[in-house]
Design an enzyme around this catalytic site. Sequence first.
Site, PDB file in Angstrom:
ATOM      1  N   ALA A   1       2.451   1.638  -3.312  1.00 12.29           N
ATOM      2  CA  ALA A   1       1.324   2.196  -4.483  1.00 12.29           C
ATOM      3  C   ALA A   1       1.004   3.510  -4.274  1.00 12.29           C
ATOM      4  CB  ALA A   1       0.110   1.207  -4.054  1.00 12.29           C
ATOM      5  N   GLU A   2       0.792   3.871  -2.981  1.00 14.28           N
ATOM      6  CA  GLU A   2       0.573   5.456  -2.852  1.00 14.28           C
ATOM      7  C   GLU A   2       1.682   6.302  -3.016  1.00 14.28           C
ATOM      8  OE1 GLU A   2      -1.701   8.392   0.334  1.00 14.28           O
ATOM      9  OE2 GLU A   2      -1.767   6.166   0.592  1.00 14.28           O
ATOM     10  N   THR A   3       2.974   5.767  -2.931  1.00 13.50           N
ATOM     11  CA  THR A   3       4.037   6.628  -3.365  1.00 13.50           C
ATOM     12  C   THR A   3       4.122   7.093  -4.927  1.00 13.50           C
ATOM     13  OG1 THR A   3       5.051   5.752  -1.373  1.00 13.50           O
ATOM     14  CG2 THR A   3       6.566   6.523  -3.395  1.00 13.50           C
TER      15      THR A   3
ATOM     16  N   ALA B   1       0.978  -1.156  -0.157  1.00 11.06           N
ATOM     17  CA  ALA B   1       0.248  -0.002  -0.147  1.00 11.06           C
ATOM     18  C   ALA B   1       0.649   1.282   0.082  1.00 11.06           C
ATOM     19  CB  ALA B   1      -0.859  -0.006   1.046  1.00 11.06           C
TER      20      ALA B   1
ATOM     21  N   SER C   1       1.013   8.788  -6.107  1.00  9.71           N
ATOM     22  CA  SER C   1       0.920  10.279  -5.522  1.00  9.71           C
ATOM     23  C   SER C   1       2.010  11.240  -6.489  1.00  9.71           C
ATOM     24  CB  SER C   1       1.357  10.219  -3.976  1.00  9.71           C
ATOM     25  OG  SER C   1       0.353   9.850  -3.297  1.00  9.71           O
TER      26      SER C   1
END
Length: 137
Positions: A51-53, A48, A56
Amino acid sequence: MTDSFPLGELARRMGIELAEASAERTVATMPVAGNTQPFGLLHGGTSAVLAETVASIGAALHAGPAHIAVGVDLNCTHHRGADAGTITAVATPVHRGRTTATYGIVITDQQDRRICTARLTCLLRPAPGRRSGTRPT
């Protein structure tokens, strides 16, 4: 661009390395070692974070320097475990608007097997100290 984009302390601590960065495609890698749960498998939370890195970063590049991208919804489906090696995340846009951006993320292992599929929606906000006059197109 990949050398100058700030990843943040958590991403550095997890060993995330940015390989490619644009609003159209962002790629990063992360070692499994050091990012496992008690059973020795890749921790789902680290997928997660990866993925968010990457998503974003793509959203921030879409938004431009006068804005920041703030994750507001993250969904991850974990397909298989990994216990060694490096995983790779590729984020591509699903929607790039003026106030939100949504990216689909595919995380694979070194054999190109899908580990995780994720989706992140970011709110695009004026950067601190910046006026909100200019919006992403």
